[in-house]
Design a protein around this motif. Structure first.
Motif, short mmCIF file in Angstrom:
data_model
loop_
_atom_site.label_atom_id
_atom_site.label_comp_id
_atom_site.label_asym_id
_atom_site.label_seq_id
_atom_site.Cartn_x
_atom_site.Cartn_y
_atom_site.Cartn_z
N LEU A 197 0.85 -1.33 0.09
CA LEU A 197 -0.01 0.03 0.01
C LEU A 197 1.00 1.26 0.05
O LEU A 197 0.56 2.22 -0.79
CB LEU A 197 -0.99 -0.02 1.18
CG LEU A 197 -2.02 -0.86 1.25
CD1 LEU A 197 -2.86 -0.89 2.41
CD2 LEU A 197 -3.08 -0.73 -0.17
N ASP A 198 1.88 1.25 0.78
CA ASP A 198 2.77 2.16 0.68
C ASP A 198 3.55 2.80 -0.62
O ASP A 198 3.67 3.78 -1.02
CB ASP A 198 4.18 2.15 1.87
CG ASP A 198 3.53 2.76 3.08
OD1 ASP A 198 2.68 3.53 3.37
OD2 ASP A 198 4.41 2.39 4.37
N ARG A 199 3.74 1.52 -1.31
CA ARG A 199 4.51 1.68 -2.67
C ARG A 199 3.29 2.16 -3.58
O ARG A 199 3.59 3.00 -4.35
CB ARG A 199 5.04 0.40 -3.32
CG ARG A 199 6.27 0.15 -2.52
CD ARG A 199 6.99 -0.93 -3.22
NE ARG A 199 7.21 -0.54 -4.65
CZ ARG A 199 8.08 -0.90 -5.40
NH1 ARG A 199 8.87 -2.05 -4.88
NH2 ARG A 199 8.24 -0.78 -6.71
N TRP A 200 1.97 1.81 -3.49
CA TRP A 200 1.11 1.90 -4.35
C TRP A 200 0.48 3.54 -4.03
O TRP A 200 0.32 4.20 -5.30
CB TRP A 200 0.00 0.97 -4.20
CG TRP A 200 -1.35 1.10 -5.24
CD1 TRP A 200 -1.27 1.44 -6.60
CD2 TRP A 200 -2.63 1.30 -4.87
NE1 TRP A 200 -2.43 1.60 -7.28
CE2 TRP A 200 -3.48 1.57 -6.04
CE3 TRP A 200 -3.36 1.08 -3.57
CZ2 TRP A 200 -4.74 1.58 -5.88
CZ3 TRP A 200 -4.76 1.34 -3.57
CH2 TRP A 200 -5.58 1.15 -4.76
N LEU A 201 0.43 3.95 -2.99
CA LEU A 201 -0.01 5.31 -2.73
C LEU A 201 0.88 6.26 -2.24
O LEU A 201 0.53 7.40 -2.26
CB LEU A 201 -1.05 4.97 -1.35
CG LEU A 201 -2.27 4.02 -1.26
CD1 LEU A 201 -2.96 3.94 -0.15
CD2 LEU A 201 -3.18 4.67 -2.52
N GLY A 202 2.36 5.98 -2.07
CA GLY A 202 3.32 6.70 -2.03
C GLY A 202 2.99 7.40 -0.58
O GLY A 202 3.56 8.46 -0.31
N THR A 203 2.62 6.85 0.14
CA THR A 203 2.39 7.32 1.69
C THR A 203 3.61 7.18 2.79
O THR A 203 3.55 7.46 4.09
CB THR A 203 1.30 6.69 2.45
OG1 THR A 203 1.33 5.34 2.37
CG2 THR A 203 0.11 6.80 1.78
N GLY A 204 4.93 6.72 2.16
CA GLY A 204 6.10 6.38 3.09
C GLY A 204 5.94 5.61 3.89
O GLY A 204 5.05 4.56 3.80
N PRO A 205 6.43 5.37 5.28
CA PRO A 205 6.31 4.27 6.01
C PRO A 205 5.38 4.15 6.85
O PRO A 205 4.81 3.03 7.67
CB PRO A 205 7.73 4.34 6.81
CG PRO A 205 7.59 5.76 7.20
CD PRO A 205 7.35 6.61 5.74
N TRP A 206 3.89 4.92 6.79
CA TRP A 206 3.11 5.11 7.48
C TRP A 206 2.06 3.78 7.60
O TRP A 206 1.76 3.10 8.46
CB TRP A 206 2.28 6.39 7.53
CG TRP A 206 3.10 7.39 7.76
CD1 TRP A 206 3.62 8.26 6.99
CD2 TRP A 206 3.93 7.65 9.08
NE1 TRP A 206 4.57 9.38 7.59
CE2 TRP A 206 4.78 8.75 8.87
CE3 TRP A 206 3.90 7.22 10.37
CZ2 TRP A 206 5.32 9.45 9.73
CZ3 TRP A 206 4.61 7.67 11.32
CH2 TRP A 206 5.56 8.78 10.99
N LEU A 207 1.75 3.52 6.38
CA LEU A 207 1.00 2.09 6.23
C LEU A 207 1.69 0.87 6.52
O LEU A 207 0.98 0.04 7.09
CB LEU A 207 0.47 2.29 4.84
CG LEU A 207 -0.67 3.42 4.46
CD1 LEU A 207 -1.21 3.21 2.89
CD2 LEU A 207 -2.04 3.21 5.53
N LEU A 208 2.76 0.83 6.28
CA LEU A 208 3.69 -0.20 6.41
C LEU A 208 3.80 -0.59 7.92
O LEU A 208 3.26 -1.39 8.50
CB LEU A 208 5.25 -0.15 6.17
CG LEU A 208 6.20 -1.11 6.32
CD1 LEU A 208 6.22 -2.00 5.16
CD2 LEU A 208 7.40 -0.58 6.80
#
Length: 90
Positions: A39-50
């Motif tokens: 999800l972080d790679r797909w949405l570009g949200t950094g480490p937060w979803l990880l």
């Protein structure tokens, strides 16, 4: 192969139950980590979803582990009652 090495069925079942407990914790954590990373790679949200899904995976793993241990304890208690054994006796 394990069935041939260990003749006692109760011991085999105990080993299988113990391995399930460990697998529950590791697999849930790994799945949470993978979902968060994707999800972080797909949405570009950094480490937060990880980090969020990693924590959720760890929590789910512990929940599954607790449920499995309770199931093992219940089966053990039923076996002791079935055979007329009491844990309090020496």
């Amino acid at each position: 192969m394990l069935g041939k090495l260990i003749k006692d069925k109760a011991v085999r079942e105990s080993i299988a139950s113990a391995s399930v407990v460990g697998l529950n914790l590791v697999s849930a954590t790994f799945v949470g980590l993978l979902i968060g990373w994707w999800l972080d790679r797909w949405l570009g949200t950094g480490p937060w979803l990880l980090l969020t899904f990693l924590i959720l995976g760890i929590a789910a793993g512990f929940k599954n582990m607790v449920l499995e241990v309770r199931k093992i304890q219940k089966a053990d208690a039923e076996e002791h009652q079935e055979h007329g054994q009491d844990d309090a006796k020496p």
